[in-house]
Design a protein around this motif. Structure first.
Motif, PDB file in Angstrom:
ATOM      1  N   LEU A 150      53.104  34.454  44.878  1.00 47.88           N
ATOM      2  CA  LEU A 150      52.858  33.732  46.128  1.00 47.88           C
ATOM      3  C   LEU A 150      52.805  32.228  45.891  1.00 47.88           C
ATOM      4  O   LEU A 150      53.802  31.593  45.651  1.00 47.88           O
ATOM      5  CB  LEU A 150      51.557  34.231  46.770  1.00 47.88           C
ATOM      6  N   GLY A 151      51.612  31.652  45.949  1.00 53.28           N
ATOM      7  CA  GLY A 151      51.461  30.205  45.862  1.00 53.28           C
ATOM      8  C   GLY A 151      51.667  29.653  44.470  1.00 53.28           C
ATOM      9  O   GLY A 151      51.579  30.371  43.469  1.00 53.28           O
ATOM     10  N   MET A 152      51.969  28.363  44.428  1.00 55.86           N
ATOM     11  CA  MET A 152      52.192  27.682  43.159  1.00 55.86           C
ATOM     12  C   MET A 152      51.577  26.285  43.221  1.00 55.86           C
ATOM     13  O   MET A 152      51.382  25.732  44.299  1.00 55.86           O
ATOM     14  CB  MET A 152      53.689  27.549  42.869  1.00 55.86           C
ATOM     15  N   ALA A 153      51.315  25.727  42.042  1.00 57.02           N
ATOM     16  CA  ALA A 153      50.866  24.338  41.933  1.00 57.02           C
ATOM     17  C   ALA A 153      51.359  23.795  40.599  1.00 57.02           C
ATOM     18  O   ALA A 153      51.590  24.560  39.653  1.00 57.02           O
ATOM     19  CB  ALA A 153      49.351  24.245  42.015  1.00 57.02           C
ATOM     20  N   TYR A 154      51.533  22.495  40.529  1.00 56.14           N
ATOM     21  CA  TYR A 154      51.996  21.850  39.297  1.00 56.14           C
ATOM     22  C   TYR A 154      50.997  20.781  38.892  1.00 56.14           C
ATOM     23  O   TYR A 154      50.550  19.990  39.722  1.00 56.14           O
ATOM     24  CB  TYR A 154      53.376  21.215  39.503  1.00 56.14           C
ATOM     25  N   MET A 155      50.626  20.766  37.597  1.00 54.63           N
ATOM     26  CA  MET A 155      49.715  19.767  37.062  1.00 54.63           C
ATOM     27  C   MET A 155      50.501  18.811  36.183  1.00 54.63           C
ATOM     28  O   MET A 155      50.885  19.154  35.060  1.00 54.63           O
ATOM     29  CB  MET A 155      48.587  20.417  36.240  1.00 54.63           C
ATOM     30  N   ASP A 156      50.767  17.614  36.708  1.00 54.80           N
ATOM     31  CA  ASP A 156      51.554  16.617  35.982  1.00 54.80           C
ATOM     32  C   ASP A 156      50.943  16.244  34.634  1.00 54.80           C
ATOM     33  O   ASP A 156      51.657  16.098  33.652  1.00 54.80           O
ATOM     34  CB  ASP A 156      51.690  15.335  36.810  1.00 54.80           C
ATOM     35  N   VAL A 157      49.629  16.067  34.609  1.00 55.00           N
ATOM     36  CA  VAL A 157      48.964  15.578  33.402  1.00 55.00           C
ATOM     37  C   VAL A 157      49.277  16.450  32.193  1.00 55.00           C
ATOM     38  O   VAL A 157      49.518  15.953  31.097  1.00 55.00           O
ATOM     39  CB  VAL A 157      47.432  15.503  33.629  1.00 55.00           C
ATOM     40  N   ASN A 158      49.287  17.778  32.391  1.00 57.89           N
ATOM     41  CA  ASN A 158      49.512  18.700  31.268  1.00 57.89           C
ATOM     42  C   ASN A 158      50.864  19.401  31.310  1.00 57.89           C
ATOM     43  O   ASN A 158      51.121  20.274  30.496  1.00 57.89           O
ATOM     44  CB  ASN A 158      48.399  19.750  31.231  1.00 57.89           C
TER      45      ASN A 158
END
Length: 187
Positions: free
Chosen positions: A158-166
């Motif tokens: 379903l949902g997703m997110a991206y963490m730029d820092v890591n």
């Protein structure tokens, strides 16, 4: 379908008669919206440059797609006619419900998830030059999850997110629109 983003504006509601300075101001929503057509949409995300990414679901027979729009800071149509064409359309390679989307801050990496096929995909490119699927990226969940008490569940992504820092992408999985044993699986 239309989705709406809200920004805020300060509004002057009075003036000091002696100094002519504003007496009161407050914040009201200033709606921005864009038509995406008649197909169902699911997820929306925005990159650091203001480009807006929208997933168009697809179904068991039709591949979904991602529409990329210039954001309200680049396209006045968000606040006027609400009918700009996307600057890019990313067609998925397989049928299924495209539910999740995540994007790297600069827009060079785009991730989508296919609920039906239980796969996540990575695309490399940019909103202005287009995207190509990165074949070296592979993520899928098993077809059936067996809970320790013996119940079997066929979850999807379903949902997703991206963490730029890591440089990490997060993916949520579940079985949507069902009750009971599904709650044992949700992650």
């Amino acid at each position: 379908l239309v989705f709406e983003l809200s920004l805020t504006d300060s509004v002057q509601i009075g003036v000091n008669a002696t100094t002519n300075d504003p007496v009161y101001s407050y914040v009201i929503p200033a709606p921005y919206r864009m038509s995406t057509g008649t197909d169902p949409i699911w997820s929306i995300t925005v990159d650091d440059n203001g480009y807006v990414y929208v997933t168009v679901e697809g179904d068991n027979e039709t591949p979904g797609k991602v529409l990329v729009f210039e954001g309200p800071n680049m396209d006045d149509n968000w606040g006027i006619l609400h009918n700009s064409n996307p600057i890019a359309v990313i067609e998925m390679n397989e049928p299924g419900f495209v539910n999740g989307i995540a994007v790297k801050g600069d827009g060079t990496l785009l991730y989508t998830s296919n609920y039906t096929n239980r796969n996540a995909y990575c695309y490399i490119g940019s909103p202005t030059t287009g995207y190509e699927r990165h074949e070296g990226f592979n993520f899928e969940i098993p077809e059936i999850f067996v809970h320790p008490d013996g119940d079997t569940i066929r979850p999807g992504l379903l949902g997703m997110a991206y963490m730029d820092v890591n440089n990490v992408v997060f993916v949520a999985s579940s079985r949507i629109f069902s009750t009971g044993t599904t709650y044992k699986y949700n992650r």
